[in-house]
Design a protein around this motif. Sequence first.
Motif, mmCIF file in Angstrom:
data_model
loop_
_atom_site.group_PDB
_atom_site.id
_atom_site.type_symbol
_atom_site.label_atom_id
_atom_site.label_comp_id
_atom_site.label_asym_id
_atom_site.label_seq_id
_atom_site.Cartn_x
_atom_site.Cartn_y
_atom_site.Cartn_z
ATOM 1 N N ASN A 121 20.349 53.760 36.269
ATOM 2 C CA ASN A 121 19.727 53.506 37.570
ATOM 3 C C ASN A 121 20.465 54.185 38.723
ATOM 4 O OD1 ASN A 121 17.492 52.023 36.798
ATOM 5 N ND2 ASN A 121 18.520 50.047 36.954
ATOM 6 N N GLY A 122 21.455 55.018 38.394
ATOM 7 C CA GLY A 122 22.103 55.818 39.421
ATOM 8 C C GLY A 122 23.426 55.303 39.935
ATOM 9 N N VAL A 123 23.938 54.216 39.363
ATOM 10 C CA VAL A 123 25.279 53.758 39.733
ATOM 11 C C VAL A 123 26.286 54.682 39.034
ATOM 12 C CG1 VAL A 123 26.888 51.826 39.807
ATOM 13 C CG2 VAL A 123 24.425 51.392 39.889
ATOM 14 N N LYS A 124 27.162 55.298 39.801
ATOM 15 C CA LYS A 124 28.094 56.266 39.249
ATOM 16 C C LYS A 124 29.208 55.569 38.463
ATOM 17 C CE LYS A 124 27.378 59.340 43.204
ATOM 18 N NZ LYS A 124 28.032 59.946 44.412
ATOM 19 N N PRO A 125 29.780 56.254 37.457
ATOM 20 C CA PRO A 125 30.926 55.665 36.752
ATOM 21 C C PRO A 125 32.040 55.242 37.695
ATOM 22 C CG PRO A 125 30.146 57.614 35.606
ATOM 23 C CD PRO A 125 29.377 57.558 36.890
ATOM 24 N N ALA A 126 32.303 56.054 38.731
ATOM 25 C CA ALA A 126 33.344 55.702 39.702
ATOM 26 C C ALA A 126 33.003 54.411 40.435
ATOM 27 C CB ALA A 126 33.533 56.835 40.703
ATOM 28 N N GLU A 127 31.711 54.192 40.694
ATOM 29 C CA GLU A 127 31.295 52.962 41.385
ATOM 30 C C GLU A 127 31.435 51.753 40.482
ATOM 31 O OE1 GLU A 127 28.034 54.776 44.521
ATOM 32 O OE2 GLU A 127 27.424 54.465 42.440
ATOM 33 N N ILE A 128 31.103 51.897 39.204
ATOM 34 C CA ILE A 128 31.296 50.792 38.260
ATOM 35 C C ILE A 128 32.782 50.462 38.142
ATOM 36 C CG2 ILE A 128 31.126 50.126 35.818
ATOM 37 C CD1 ILE A 128 28.456 51.615 35.743
ATOM 38 N N SER A 129 33.614 51.494 38.087
ATOM 39 C CA SER A 129 35.061 51.287 38.051
ATOM 40 C C SER A 129 35.529 50.494 39.263
ATOM 41 C CB SER A 129 35.763 52.650 38.006
ATOM 42 O OG SER A 129 37.169 52.505 38.106
ATOM 43 N N GLU A 130 35.006 50.851 40.447
ATOM 44 C CA GLU A 130 35.405 50.156 41.673
ATOM 45 C C GLU A 130 34.862 48.724 41.726
ATOM 46 O OE1 GLU A 130 37.415 50.903 44.408
ATOM 47 O OE2 GLU A 130 38.127 52.450 43.023
ATOM 48 N N ILE A 131 33.670 48.500 41.185
ATOM 49 C CA ILE A 131 33.121 47.139 41.132
ATOM 50 C C ILE A 131 34.054 46.241 40.321
ATOM 51 C CG2 ILE A 131 31.248 45.722 40.177
ATOM 52 C CD1 ILE A 131 29.339 48.071 40.919
ATOM 53 N N ILE A 132 34.499 46.736 39.174
ATOM 54 C CA ILE A 132 35.404 45.946 38.329
ATOM 55 C C ILE A 132 36.722 45.692 39.048
ATOM 56 C CG2 ILE A 132 36.721 45.942 36.163
ATOM 57 C CD1 ILE A 132 34.385 47.601 34.955
ATOM 58 N N THR A 133 37.271 46.727 39.681
ATOM 59 C CA THR A 133 38.521 46.578 40.426
ATOM 60 C C THR A 133 38.364 45.566 41.549
ATOM 61 O OG1 THR A 133 39.136 48.869 39.937
ATOM 62 C CG2 THR A 133 40.265 47.803 41.789
ATOM 63 N N HIS A 134 37.280 45.670 42.292
ATOM 64 C CA HIS A 134 37.028 44.759 43.408
ATOM 65 C C HIS A 134 36.943 43.310 42.923
ATOM 66 C CE1 HIS A 134 35.657 44.080 47.575
ATOM 67 N NE2 HIS A 134 34.868 43.148 47.056
ATOM 68 N N LEU A 135 36.237 43.103 41.825
ATOM 69 C CA LEU A 135 36.027 41.740 41.344
ATOM 70 C C LEU A 135 37.255 41.155 40.650
ATOM 71 C CD1 LEU A 135 32.298 41.877 40.238
ATOM 72 C CD2 LEU A 135 33.293 40.791 42.263
ATOM 73 N N ALA A 136 38.236 41.986 40.330
ATOM 74 C CA ALA A 136 39.503 41.427 39.852
ATOM 75 C C ALA A 136 40.104 40.508 40.912
ATOM 76 C CB ALA A 136 40.480 42.550 39.513
ATOM 77 N N PHE A 137 39.877 40.856 42.185
ATOM 78 C CA PHE A 137 40.398 40.051 43.295
ATOM 79 C C PHE A 137 39.446 38.920 43.683
ATOM 80 C CE2 PHE A 137 42.492 44.116 43.531
ATOM 81 C CZ PHE A 137 43.802 43.802 43.858
ATOM 82 N N TYR A 138 38.142 39.150 43.550
ATOM 83 C CA TYR A 138 37.188 38.149 44.018
ATOM 84 C C TYR A 138 36.656 37.243 42.915
ATOM 85 C CZ TYR A 138 37.295 39.873 48.723
ATOM 86 O OH TYR A 138 37.731 40.185 49.982
ATOM 87 N N SER A 139 36.896 37.584 41.654
ATOM 88 C CA SER A 139 36.468 36.712 40.553
ATOM 89 C C SER A 139 37.579 36.434 39.548
ATOM 90 C CB SER A 139 35.277 37.342 39.810
ATOM 91 O OG SER A 139 34.157 37.422 40.655
ATOM 92 N N GLY A 140 38.723 37.079 39.719
ATOM 93 C CA GLY A 140 39.852 36.803 38.841
ATOM 94 C C GLY A 140 40.153 37.935 37.870
ATOM 95 N N TRP A 141 41.437 38.055 37.561
ATOM 96 C CA TRP A 141 41.909 39.146 36.714
ATOM 97 C C TRP A 141 41.295 39.097 35.312
ATOM 98 C CZ3 TRP A 141 44.054 41.733 40.403
ATOM 99 C CH2 TRP A 141 44.714 42.940 40.130
ATOM 100 N N ALA A 142 41.211 37.902 34.725
ATOM 101 C CA ALA A 142 40.696 37.788 33.356
ATOM 102 C C ALA A 142 39.248 38.257 33.269
ATOM 103 C CB ALA A 142 40.822 36.351 32.869
ATOM 104 N N ASN A 143 38.444 37.933 34.268
ATOM 105 C CA ASN A 143 37.056 38.385 34.281
ATOM 106 C C ASN A 143 36.982 39.911 34.329
ATOM 107 O OD1 ASN A 143 36.706 35.630 34.554
ATOM 108 N ND2 ASN A 143 35.071 35.787 36.050
ATOM 109 N N ALA A 144 37.860 40.515 35.122
ATOM 110 C CA ALA A 144 37.885 41.970 35.196
ATOM 111 C C ALA A 144 38.308 42.579 33.866
ATOM 112 C CB ALA A 144 38.823 42.424 36.310
ATOM 113 N N MET A 145 39.241 41.950 33.173
ATOM 114 C CA MET A 145 39.693 42.465 31.882
ATOM 115 C C MET A 145 38.561 42.410 30.839
ATOM 116 S SD MET A 145 42.663 43.598 32.469
ATOM 117 C CE MET A 145 42.199 43.815 34.200
ATOM 118 N N SER A 146 37.761 41.352 30.890
ATOM 119 C CA SER A 146 36.604 41.285 29.994
ATOM 120 C C SER A 146 35.645 42.434 30.271
ATOM 121 C CB SER A 146 35.871 39.949 30.178
ATOM 122 O OG SER A 146 36.674 38.864 29.764
ATOM 123 N N ALA A 147 35.437 42.728 31.559
ATOM 124 C CA ALA A 147 34.547 43.824 31.932
ATOM 125 C C ALA A 147 35.127 45.173 31.519
ATOM 126 C CB ALA A 147 34.287 43.796 33.433
#
Length: 258
Positions: free
Chosen positions: A92-118
């Motif tokens: 749908n046009g979300v770039k790999p770099a943007e997905i990478s940043e979404i995961i990084t961002h959510l490590a802070f807003y949803s927790g490190w473990a959730n980011a590691m699962s992603a």
Amino acid sequence: MASVSLLGASLAYADQTKGTTMSNTPSVSPTLEDIRSVSPALEKYAGGTIQEDLWKRPGLSPRDRSIVTVAALIARNQAVEMPRHIALALDNGVKPAEISEIITHLAFYSGWANAMSAVAVTKDVFSQRGLGADQLPAASPQLLPLNEAAEAQRATGVQQNFGQVAPGVVQYTTDLLFKDLWLRPDLAPRDRSLVTISALVASGQVAQIPYHLNRAMDNGLTKEQTSEVLTHLAFYAGWPNVFSALPVVKAVFEGRPG
């Protein structure tokens, strides 16, 4: 990049991964046939309401819907649905770099473990698509300009309210989140806000919505798009979480000029 069918992406991904086990993932995303074997009614909603109605509503682009969905899945640590939706986000046009940043961002807003699962799931999707390090953001890029006045006002308010309660949290909030994370350039401020709002609603963190929704709308998220985000999240985060957020969002709408 043109959007693709949610069902098509789901079935294609299921075919690619049939008989395999995803790293740290309970199982491969279920196909419509799998769903039908457990709940024909749920399969009807999945193929009809979700596929043929929700994802085609005009108030939010397929790219935005993918961002909202991926953010909600990470926030709720629902790894079984991540492979199909990360694959769909790329389509749908979300770039790999943007997905990478979404995961990084959510490590802070949803927790490190959730980011590691992603990370565990996304690594496999990227590998299957031949996406390498050259398509990922730098660890320390040139940051976006800081709105000095707005940040000073935010930091002062937080310091006055919580500086004596948790000075470490206050320090990291300023130095790490708002002077670093929020200024990383590979996810636009409007999309970073979209990710944050989606994660807050999906995890029931309604007290944090007013600040971040106002920030999101200042960053370009419209009232109509916000309404569609809530509609979309009713399916992906559940009606109770959305109804808990509705009064807060209503108050933000009513409190903004115009």
